[in-house]
Design a protein around this motif. Sequence first.
Motif, short mmCIF file in Angstrom:
data_model
loop_
_atom_site.label_atom_id
_atom_site.label_comp_id
_atom_site.label_asym_id
_atom_site.label_seq_id
_atom_site.Cartn_x
_atom_site.Cartn_y
_atom_site.Cartn_z
N SER A 1 2.15 14.04 7.34
CA SER A 1 1.09 14.85 7.95
C SER A 1 -0.03 15.11 6.97
O SER A 1 0.20 15.28 5.77
CB SER A 1 1.67 16.18 8.43
OG SER A 1 2.60 15.96 9.46
N THR A 2 -1.24 15.16 7.52
CA THR A 2 -2.43 15.50 6.76
C THR A 2 -3.03 16.74 7.40
O THR A 2 -3.03 16.87 8.63
CB THR A 2 -3.45 14.34 6.79
OG1 THR A 2 -2.83 13.20 6.17
CG2 THR A 2 -4.71 14.68 6.04
N TYR A 3 -3.54 17.65 6.57
CA TYR A 3 -4.10 18.91 7.07
C TYR A 3 -5.54 19.02 6.60
O TYR A 3 -5.83 18.78 5.42
CB TYR A 3 -3.30 20.10 6.56
CG TYR A 3 -1.82 19.96 6.82
CD1 TYR A 3 -1.32 20.08 8.10
CD2 TYR A 3 -0.94 19.68 5.79
CE1 TYR A 3 0.04 19.93 8.35
CE2 TYR A 3 0.41 19.52 6.02
CZ TYR A 3 0.89 19.65 7.30
OH TYR A 3 2.23 19.49 7.54
N GLU A 4 -6.42 19.45 7.52
CA GLU A 4 -7.83 19.59 7.19
C GLU A 4 -8.36 20.91 7.75
O GLU A 4 -8.34 21.11 8.96
CB GLU A 4 -8.62 18.43 7.81
CG GLU A 4 -10.11 18.56 7.64
CD GLU A 4 -10.88 17.53 8.44
OE1 GLU A 4 -12.04 17.29 8.07
OE2 GLU A 4 -10.36 17.00 9.43
N PRO A 5 -8.82 21.80 6.89
CA PRO A 5 -9.47 23.02 7.39
C PRO A 5 -10.76 22.62 8.13
O PRO A 5 -11.53 21.79 7.64
CB PRO A 5 -9.81 23.81 6.13
CG PRO A 5 -8.90 23.26 5.08
CD PRO A 5 -8.71 21.82 5.43
N ILE A 6 -10.97 23.19 9.33
CA ILE A 6 -12.18 22.86 10.07
C ILE A 6 -13.08 24.07 10.28
O ILE A 6 -14.25 23.90 10.62
CB ILE A 6 -11.88 22.15 11.41
CG1 ILE A 6 -10.99 23.01 12.31
CG2 ILE A 6 -11.24 20.79 11.15
CD1 ILE A 6 -10.80 22.43 13.71
N SER B 1 -4.19 19.08 12.08
CA SER B 1 -3.18 18.23 11.46
C SER B 1 -3.08 16.93 12.24
O SER B 1 -3.32 16.90 13.45
CB SER B 1 -1.82 18.92 11.40
OG SER B 1 -1.23 18.99 12.67
N TRP B 2 -2.77 15.87 11.52
CA TRP B 2 -2.48 14.61 12.18
C TRP B 2 -1.48 13.87 11.33
O TRP B 2 -1.36 14.09 10.14
CB TRP B 2 -3.74 13.79 12.46
CG TRP B 2 -4.49 13.33 11.25
CD1 TRP B 2 -4.34 12.16 10.58
CD2 TRP B 2 -5.51 14.05 10.56
NE1 TRP B 2 -5.20 12.10 9.52
CE2 TRP B 2 -5.94 13.24 9.49
CE3 TRP B 2 -6.12 15.29 10.73
CZ2 TRP B 2 -6.92 13.64 8.60
CZ3 TRP B 2 -7.10 15.68 9.84
CH2 TRP B 2 -7.49 14.86 8.79
N ARG B 3 -0.75 12.98 11.99
CA ARG B 3 0.30 12.23 11.30
C ARG B 3 -0.23 10.86 10.89
O ARG B 3 -0.96 10.22 11.63
CB ARG B 3 1.52 12.07 12.20
CG ARG B 3 2.23 13.38 12.41
CD ARG B 3 3.61 13.18 12.99
NE ARG B 3 4.33 14.42 13.00
CZ ARG B 3 4.43 15.20 14.07
NH1 ARG B 3 3.86 14.87 15.18
NH2 ARG B 3 5.11 16.33 14.00
N THR B 4 0.17 10.46 9.70
CA THR B 4 -0.16 9.13 9.20
C THR B 4 1.15 8.49 8.75
O THR B 4 2.21 9.13 8.81
CB THR B 4 -1.13 9.19 8.00
OG1 THR B 4 -0.45 9.80 6.89
CG2 THR B 4 -2.38 10.00 8.32
N MET C 1 4.15 17.83 -0.90
CA MET C 1 2.92 18.14 -0.16
C MET C 1 1.73 18.10 -1.11
O MET C 1 1.85 18.43 -2.28
CB MET C 1 3.04 19.53 0.49
CG MET C 1 4.22 19.67 1.44
SD MET C 1 4.25 18.45 2.77
CE MET C 1 2.80 18.91 3.67
N ARG C 2 0.58 17.71 -0.60
CA ARG C 2 -0.62 17.65 -1.43
C ARG C 2 -1.05 19.06 -1.82
O ARG C 2 -1.05 19.98 -0.99
CB ARG C 2 -1.75 16.95 -0.67
CG ARG C 2 -1.48 15.47 -0.50
CD ARG C 2 -2.68 14.66 0.03
NE ARG C 2 -3.79 15.41 0.54
CZ ARG C 2 -4.05 15.61 1.83
NH1 ARG C 2 -3.28 15.10 2.76
NH2 ARG C 2 -5.10 16.30 2.20
N GLU C 3 -1.42 19.22 -3.06
CA GLU C 3 -1.80 20.53 -3.60
C GLU C 3 -2.90 21.19 -2.77
O GLU C 3 -2.84 22.38 -2.45
CB GLU C 3 -2.25 20.36 -5.04
CG GLU C 3 -2.64 21.62 -5.75
CD GLU C 3 -3.04 21.38 -7.19
OE1 GLU C 3 -3.98 22.04 -7.64
OE2 GLU C 3 -2.40 20.54 -7.86
N GLU C 4 -3.92 20.43 -2.42
CA GLU C 4 -5.07 21.01 -1.70
C GLU C 4 -4.78 21.36 -0.25
O GLU C 4 -5.59 21.99 0.42
CB GLU C 4 -6.28 20.07 -1.78
CG GLU C 4 -6.11 18.75 -1.06
CD GLU C 4 -5.41 17.68 -1.89
OE1 GLU C 4 -5.32 16.54 -1.38
OE2 GLU C 4 -4.93 17.93 -3.00
#
Length: 181
Positions: free
Chosen positions: A170-175, A163-166, A44-47
């Motif tokens: 999965s990619t996660y973005e705080p909104i 979250s969305w799948r690529t 998983m990406r650190e951020e």
Amino acid sequence: MTNETVVAASPARLFFALWLPPAVAQKLHRQAGGIVGKSGGRLMREESLHLTLAFLGDVPERRLPELHRLAASLSLPRVPVRLDRLGFWRHNHIVWAGCGEAAPDLSALAAALQKALVAAGFLDGERAVTPHVTLLRKAAHPGELPALPAQEWSAGELVLARSWRTDRGSTYEPIARWPLH
């Protein structure tokens, strides 16, 4: 980012979480990097390392202002978080960091949030939360996992994330973010 951020017009896959402080995320990411060599899987990406409190699934854009108002109206407490154990879930091939002992404050925070989300029609019912941070997905059994030096912090904000799948997972973005009191 502000609390007024609006996401794409299509329904968004949303969840509420506690985002890890950068220093904790860095340490866990480094530890997971040492495991991926023997178990494979996707690091998983650190951020994007987080601890999910409530997964909402697809939420129509028209309901986002209501969700923001609900989150802003909550008076939820700061909670201590202690991750001191690594584990592997064979059924979904996830290596995770979690709590070696029960975390009643964390469970109470998740329950209070979920209760409000159920009352507002964003969730069908409350779900038990197993506090954990996913470190690797699609991992083979890693065998005996190393000890995890305890990572502790006081969670001071609630994060609404998308979250969305690529093709790379999965990619996660705080909104949006709200303080815990």
